[in-house]
Design a protein around this motif. Structure first.
Motif, mmCIF file in Angstrom:
data_model
loop_
_atom_site.group_PDB
_atom_site.id
_atom_site.type_symbol
_atom_site.label_atom_id
_atom_site.label_comp_id
_atom_site.label_asym_id
_atom_site.label_seq_id
_atom_site.Cartn_x
_atom_site.Cartn_y
_atom_site.Cartn_z
ATOM 1 N N VAL A 202 -1.362 -18.074 0.521
ATOM 2 C CA VAL A 202 -1.184 -17.346 1.786
ATOM 3 C C VAL A 202 -1.358 -15.847 1.561
ATOM 4 O O VAL A 202 -2.036 -15.163 2.343
ATOM 5 N N PHE A 203 -0.762 -15.328 0.493
ATOM 6 C CA PHE A 203 -0.874 -13.897 0.223
ATOM 7 C C PHE A 203 -2.308 -13.490 -0.119
ATOM 8 O O PHE A 203 -2.758 -12.406 0.262
ATOM 9 N N TYR A 204 -3.022 -14.333 -0.835
ATOM 10 C CA TYR A 204 -4.440 -14.049 -1.075
ATOM 11 C C TYR A 204 -5.216 -14.098 0.232
ATOM 12 O O TYR A 204 -6.103 -13.288 0.473
ATOM 13 N N TYR A 205 -4.900 -15.071 1.076
ATOM 14 C CA TYR A 205 -5.646 -15.234 2.332
ATOM 15 C C TYR A 205 -5.464 -14.039 3.263
ATOM 16 O O TYR A 205 -6.400 -13.641 3.945
ATOM 17 N N ILE A 206 -4.254 -13.463 3.273
ATOM 18 C CA ILE A 206 -4.036 -12.298 4.143
ATOM 19 C C ILE A 206 -4.457 -10.997 3.460
ATOM 20 O O ILE A 206 -4.422 -9.933 4.082
ATOM 21 N N GLY A 207 -4.865 -11.078 2.198
ATOM 22 C CA GLY A 207 -5.391 -9.905 1.495
ATOM 23 C C GLY A 207 -4.319 -8.959 0.994
ATOM 24 O O GLY A 207 -4.424 -7.742 1.181
ATOM 25 N N ALA A 208 -3.301 -9.483 0.341
ATOM 26 C CA ALA A 208 -2.230 -8.648 -0.196
ATOM 27 C C ALA A 208 -2.780 -7.703 -1.263
ATOM 28 O O ALA A 208 -3.466 -8.125 -2.190
ATOM 29 N N ALA B 281 -1.267 -6.103 -3.562
ATOM 30 C CA ALA B 281 -0.663 -6.275 -4.887
ATOM 31 C C ALA B 281 -1.465 -7.244 -5.753
ATOM 32 O O ALA B 281 -1.377 -7.192 -6.973
ATOM 33 N N LEU B 282 -2.250 -8.113 -5.144
ATOM 34 C CA LEU B 282 -3.031 -9.100 -5.890
ATOM 35 C C LEU B 282 -4.468 -8.651 -6.143
ATOM 36 O O LEU B 282 -5.276 -9.421 -6.654
ATOM 37 N N LEU B 283 -4.798 -7.427 -5.807
ATOM 38 C CA LEU B 283 -6.164 -6.922 -5.961
ATOM 39 C C LEU B 283 -6.629 -6.939 -7.411
ATOM 40 O O LEU B 283 -7.796 -7.220 -7.692
ATOM 41 N N GLU B 284 -5.723 -6.708 -8.349
ATOM 42 C CA GLU B 284 -6.096 -6.673 -9.770
ATOM 43 C C GLU B 284 -6.524 -8.036 -10.291
ATOM 44 O O GLU B 284 -7.189 -8.120 -11.316
ATOM 45 N N ASP B 285 -6.137 -9.107 -9.611
ATOM 46 C CA ASP B 285 -6.450 -10.454 -10.071
ATOM 47 C C ASP B 285 -7.743 -11.011 -9.476
ATOM 48 O O ASP B 285 -8.046 -12.188 -9.682
ATOM 49 N N LEU B 286 -8.489 -10.195 -8.781
ATOM 50 C CA LEU B 286 -9.737 -10.663 -8.174
ATOM 51 C C LEU B 286 -10.880 -10.604 -9.181
ATOM 52 O O LEU B 286 -10.941 -9.695 -10.009
ATOM 53 N N PRO B 287 -11.805 -11.564 -9.108
ATOM 54 C CA PRO B 287 -12.954 -11.559 -10.028
ATOM 55 C C PRO B 287 -14.058 -10.616 -9.548
ATOM 56 O O PRO B 287 -15.134 -11.039 -9.148
ATOM 57 N N VAL B 288 -13.784 -9.308 -9.586
ATOM 58 C CA VAL B 288 -14.748 -8.305 -9.132
ATOM 59 C C VAL B 288 -15.244 -7.541 -10.356
ATOM 60 O O VAL B 288 -14.446 -7.045 -11.143
ATOM 61 N N GLU B 289 -16.552 -7.451 -10.501
ATOM 62 C CA GLU B 289 -17.125 -6.720 -11.636
ATOM 63 C C GLU B 289 -16.975 -5.215 -11.423
ATOM 64 O O GLU B 289 -17.204 -4.703 -10.334
ATOM 65 N N ASP C 226 -19.767 -1.151 1.246
ATOM 66 C CA ASP C 226 -19.838 -2.405 2.006
ATOM 67 C C ASP C 226 -19.991 -3.598 1.075
ATOM 68 O O ASP C 226 -19.372 -4.647 1.295
ATOM 69 N N HIS C 227 -20.804 -3.451 0.054
ATOM 70 C CA HIS C 227 -20.981 -4.530 -0.925
ATOM 71 C C HIS C 227 -19.670 -4.795 -1.661
ATOM 72 O O HIS C 227 -19.274 -5.936 -1.882
ATOM 73 N N PHE C 228 -18.964 -3.717 -2.031
ATOM 74 C CA PHE C 228 -17.684 -3.857 -2.720
ATOM 75 C C PHE C 228 -16.662 -4.557 -1.830
ATOM 76 O O PHE C 228 -15.948 -5.462 -2.285
ATOM 77 N N MET C 229 -16.582 -4.173 -0.570
ATOM 78 C CA MET C 229 -15.617 -4.790 0.349
ATOM 79 C C MET C 229 -15.932 -6.260 0.581
ATOM 80 O O MET C 229 -15.023 -7.094 0.666
ATOM 81 N N GLY D 158 -13.570 -12.600 -2.999
ATOM 82 C CA GLY D 158 -12.636 -12.885 -4.078
ATOM 83 C C GLY D 158 -11.276 -13.321 -3.561
ATOM 84 O O GLY D 158 -10.668 -14.257 -4.087
ATOM 85 N N TYR D 159 -10.782 -12.647 -2.517
ATOM 86 C CA TYR D 159 -9.512 -13.050 -1.908
ATOM 87 C C TYR D 159 -9.593 -14.476 -1.373
ATOM 88 O O TYR D 159 -8.693 -15.290 -1.600
ATOM 89 N N ASN D 160 -10.662 -14.781 -0.643
ATOM 90 C CA ASN D 160 -10.803 -16.124 -0.072
ATOM 91 C C ASN D 160 -10.928 -17.184 -1.167
ATOM 92 O O ASN D 160 -10.320 -18.255 -1.070
ATOM 93 N N GLN D 161 -11.701 -16.908 -2.205
ATOM 94 C CA GLN D 161 -11.879 -17.879 -3.277
ATOM 95 C C GLN D 161 -10.567 -18.139 -4.011
ATOM 96 O O GLN D 161 -10.228 -19.288 -4.302
#
Length: 99
Positions: free
Chosen positions: A30-36, A38-46, A54-57, A63-66
């Protein structure tokens, strides 16, 4: 019809861990789905491979949805573990009462 695969202590441990896993992973999903944030560091973003904001967002949103779907799939696997552990706990208690 049924047979015991594990003992009463292991099946009870499986029940407790399954309940905890379901609660934790559902809430994390749920927290990932709403885009918390605090969880940004755990996203698989290069890092450093972004041509525009825009590409980054879009990559962050993906990443949040996945991660949310991954958490919910893992929670469903814990539901399966809960059912199996509950069945084993019931079978062990049933066999100990009938003796």
């Amino acid at each position: 019809m049924g047979f015991t695969i594990c003992g009463p202590k292991l099946s009870l441990c499986g029940l407790v861990l399954s309940v905890w896993g379901i609660i934790q992973l559902t809430l994390m999903g749920v927290f990932y789905y709403i885009g918390a944030v605090a969880l940004l560091e755990d996203l698989p973003v290069e890092e450093g491979a972004h041509s525009s904001i825009d590409h980054f967002m879009a990559e962050v949103e993906n990443g949040y949805n996945q991660n949310a779907f991954n958490c919910w799939i893992a929670a469903l696997l814990y539901v399966i573990t809960l059912v199996i552990s509950g069945h084993q706990f019931w079978m062990n208690n049933r066999s100990s009462v009938s003796m």
